[in-house]
Write an enzyme that holds these catalytic residues in place. Structure first.
Site, PDB file in Angstrom:
ATOM      1  N   CYS A   1       0.836  -1.197   0.000  1.00  9.13           N
ATOM      2  CA  CYS A   1       0.000   0.000   0.000  1.00  9.13           C
ATOM      3  C   CYS A   1       0.879   1.259   0.000  1.00  9.13           C
ATOM      4  O   CYS A   1       1.475   1.558  -1.019  1.00  9.13           O
ATOM      5  CB  CYS A   1      -1.001  -0.057   1.152  1.00  9.13           C
ATOM      6  SG  CYS A   1      -2.494   0.868   0.758  1.00  9.13           S
TER       7      CYS A   1
ATOM      8  N   HIS B   1      -3.720  -5.041   0.355  1.00  9.44           N
ATOM      9  CA  HIS B   1      -3.136  -5.589   1.582  1.00  9.44           C
ATOM     10  C   HIS B   1      -3.183  -7.121   1.561  1.00  9.44           C
ATOM     11  O   HIS B   1      -4.143  -7.707   2.055  1.00  9.44           O
ATOM     12  CB  HIS B   1      -3.918  -5.089   2.798  1.00  9.44           C
ATOM     13  CG  HIS B   1      -3.726  -3.643   3.082  1.00  9.44           C
ATOM     14  ND1 HIS B   1      -2.780  -3.178   3.964  1.00  9.44           N
ATOM     15  CD2 HIS B   1      -4.348  -2.551   2.588  1.00  9.44           C
ATOM     16  CE1 HIS B   1      -2.831  -1.858   4.011  1.00  9.44           C
ATOM     17  NE2 HIS B   1      -3.776  -1.445   3.184  1.00  9.44           N
TER      18      HIS B   1
ATOM     19  N   GLU C   1      -1.598  -9.120   3.354  1.00  7.07           N
ATOM     20  CA  GLU C   1      -1.449  -9.694   4.705  1.00  7.07           C
ATOM     21  C   GLU C   1      -2.786 -10.093   5.328  1.00  7.07           C
ATOM     22  O   GLU C   1      -2.843 -11.022   6.134  1.00  7.07           O
ATOM     23  CB  GLU C   1      -0.693  -8.712   5.618  1.00  7.07           C
ATOM     24  CG  GLU C   1      -1.428  -7.442   6.040  1.00  7.07           C
ATOM     25  CD  GLU C   1      -1.312  -6.281   5.046  1.00  7.07           C
ATOM     26  OE1 GLU C   1      -1.042  -6.536   3.858  1.00  7.07           O
ATOM     27  OE2 GLU C   1      -1.511  -5.122   5.458  1.00  7.07           O
TER      28      GLU C   1
HETATM   29  N1  GLN Z   1      -2.067   6.665   2.757  1.00  6.74           N
HETATM   30  C1  GLN Z   1      -2.152   5.908   1.545  1.00  6.74           C
HETATM   31  C2  GLN Z   1      -3.523   6.062   0.882  1.00  6.74           C
HETATM   32  O1  GLN Z   1      -4.474   6.428   1.523  1.00  6.74           O
HETATM   33  C3  GLN Z   1      -1.837   4.444   1.788  1.00  6.74           C
HETATM   34  C4  GLN Z   1      -2.788   3.759   2.709  1.00  6.74           C
HETATM   35  C5  GLN Z   1      -2.281   2.451   3.261  1.00  6.74           C
HETATM   36  O2  GLN Z   1      -1.081   2.201   3.270  1.00  6.74           O
HETATM   37  N2  GLN Z   1      -3.169   1.620   3.786  1.00  6.74           N
HETATM   38  O3  GLN Z   1      -3.658   5.819  -0.273  1.00  6.74           O
END
Ligand code: GLN
Length: 539
Positions: free
Chosen positions: A385, A511, A513
């Site tokens: 992310c 994600h 994970e």
């Molecule tokens: N802050 C980034 C976004 O909102 C990544 C979010 C995250 O890593 N879950 O796109």
């Protein structure tokens, strides 16, 4: 063996928080599932937030995300990792959500002029949420974990709902497990039962008699302690279950089996007991405990002091490590402490680096520095992310020469927003529940590391972010050697980036994970660990 009526198990906690109710609930669920029962677990959280999505990880640990896009308590992650069954919005309910729903009904006039009160309106709403999972017909047993500790003011409506449900459903359809702490006083050399006696008494003041006590302890409970607890707390002696500290949470199902927790539960619920089939679970445990190799992965993030902030990532390492028979040591590195002067010393013992998800500006320059180092030194890299977004920024800055490249989250006046807000996110003002959330499809191209790992062109993964790879830069980025190998077909959004010239360089907008379980370690985590091991042995 499908039951006609769903049975309910309530788990409350006493004496202290952080005793591991979620692990006990998940372990019991595992033992029941391993006997053929269809089980699910629900977490009721007594705080006023609608969901933990807006909570700082320092307060509440990681925010877990389900397929249906619910931002939930991290205990749901344990449930999925233990059971390999997806959870949903219905598996996590907060006081905020309960009140929101009751107030919405009041505004609609549903209560026909009645005074709306904690009892019966709030408690009825809680009872409805508890019974919702059972009424789907999908489960034989629903385990409901009540967050907090008995005696807390905010837990009272939940305990009252449990009291009413136990009364309405009867003893063979509903039971209460109370998890407590038996402290050891080293000066006296003794385990103490008094806090548990008081906690059980507090529960009784709310009309709930615990049927089973699960006692967290650092030392074995002797027979006399068990007898004493049974006598003072009105439970049968075999219903005093010891839960001794374990070296891994994955030992707890076997420990509960040895203590006969499943036996006393099934006995009271009038359900048949079978020998649980834990063979694949135990194969995982054996591999986890008998690794043939050892590697060190750097986890670069800004919440590294807190184990719970990256819970699912750490557990995914455990699953992928066992699959590769590798012990994965995780070295947490605070991104704010990384700079070009100290990085080679900081990273000298690392076989691979994972750059973690996150929000906001703090620590991002350290993440970018880390990515530059691993990209240029051919060290396996996995960006999740925000970690993926930082990889794109680093590439744009160093390789494409766009010195001010950034995400508009960090700098909204940059000339080169290589990571940017999507149009439909620009109008949004509310923070809670408005990100790109939950499961989205991704089409994987070949050849790619992602395809080799997933062995499929079509995958689904969970998201939680607002910003995206800016497709305006895609051709320029690809022409210079960073390839988008995963795309969401409907929106064209980039989900995976890779650098084919590097030994293992993968960034994912989603994600992975959240979907790693004991039964199904995540393919990308497995591949990353394998690459890190290869990196280590080839050096
Ligand atoms: N802050 C980034 C976004 O909102 C990544 C979010 C995250 O890593 N879950 O796109």
């Amino acid at each position: 063996m499908t039951q006609t009526t769903t049975k309910y198990i309530f788990v409350t906690g006493g004496v202290s928080s952080s005793l591991g109710k979620g692990i006990i609930a998940a372990s019991l669920a595992k033992l029941l599932q391993a006997q053929g029962y269809r089980v699910t677990i629900q977490k009721l959280d007594p705080y006023i937030n609608i969901d933990p999505g807006t909570l700082n990880p320092y307060e509440h640990g990681e925010c877990y995300v389900t397929d249906d896009g619910a931002e939930t308590d991290l205990d749901l992650g344990h449930y999925e990792r233990f059971l390999n069954v997806s959870t949903s919005q219905a598996n996590n309910v907060t006081t905020g959500r309960i009140y929101q729903s009751v107030i919405d009904k009041e505004r609609l006039g549903v209560f026909l002029g009645k005074t709306v009160q904690v009892i019966p309106h709030i408690t009825d709403e809680i009872k409805e949420r508890i019974k919702l999972l059972g009424s789907s017909g999908d489960y034989d047993i629903v385990i409901t974990e009540i967050g907090g500790t008995v005696g807390d003011i905010e837990s009272l409506p939940y305990v009252e709902a449990v009291r009413q449900l136990k009364w309405e459903m009867g003893n063979d359809n509903a039971l209460a497990i109370h998890l407590t702490l038996i402290p050891y006083l080293s000066a006296a050399g003794e385990l103490k039962t008094k806090p548990t006696q008081h906690s059980v008494k507090t529960l009784m003041e709310s009309g709930v008699q615990a049927d089973i006590l699960v006692c967290r302890t650092e030392h074995e409970l002797g027979q006399s302690i068990r007898t004493k607890l049974a006598r003072f707390c009105n439970v049968k002696e075999e219903c005093v279950i010891q839960s001794i500290d374990a070296s891994t949470i994955y030992d707890v199902p076997n420990l509960m089996l040895d203590e006969g927790l499943d036996k006393v539960v099934l006995n009271q619920l009038n359900l048949q007991r079978h020998q649980p089939d834990l063979s694949s679970w135990n194969t995982f445990l054996h591999r986890h405990k008998n690794p043939t190799h050892e590697i060190t992965i750097g986890l670069v993030g800004k919440y590294v002091e807190l184990q719970d902030s990256y819970k699912s990532i750490l557990e995914a390492f455990t699953h992928a490590g066992a699959a590769n028979e590798v012990k994965v040591n995780v070295k947490s590195i605070h991104s704010e402490h990384i700079n070009s002067a100290n990085i080679s010393a900081l990273f000298s013992d690392l076989d691979g680096v994972l750059v973690a998800p996150g929000f906001g500006e703090r620590g991002i320059e350290g993440k970018i520095e880390a990515i530059k180092y691993v990209r240029e030194n051919n060290i396996p890299f996995f960006g999740i992310c925000l970690g993926m977004q930082m990889a794109v920024i680093e590439f744009a800055r160093t390789v494409l020469g766009h010195k001010d490249a950034n995400s508009s989250e960090m700098n909204d006046s940059t000339e080169n927003p290589v990571i940017d807000l999507m149009e439909d996110q620009k109008q949004i003002e509310e923070m809670g529940g408005t990100m790109r959330l939950g499961s989205w499809g991704c089409t994987i191209s070949m050849p790619s590391i992602a395809y080799d790992a997933y062995k499929s062109n079509a995958i689904n993964e969970r998201h939680r972010h607002r910003y995206e790879f800016n497709n305006f830069y895609k051709s320029e980025i690809e022409a210079n050697g960073m390839i988008a190998t995963g795309i969401n077909a409907e929106t064209g959004l980039v989900e995976i980036i890779e650098i084919p010239k590097h030994c293992w360089f993968v960034g994912v907008q989603y994600h992975p994970e959240y979907k790693s379980t004991v039964a199904k370690p995540h393919p990308l985590f497995k591949a990353f660990i394998k690459a890190a091991l290869k990196n280590k042995t080839s050096n």
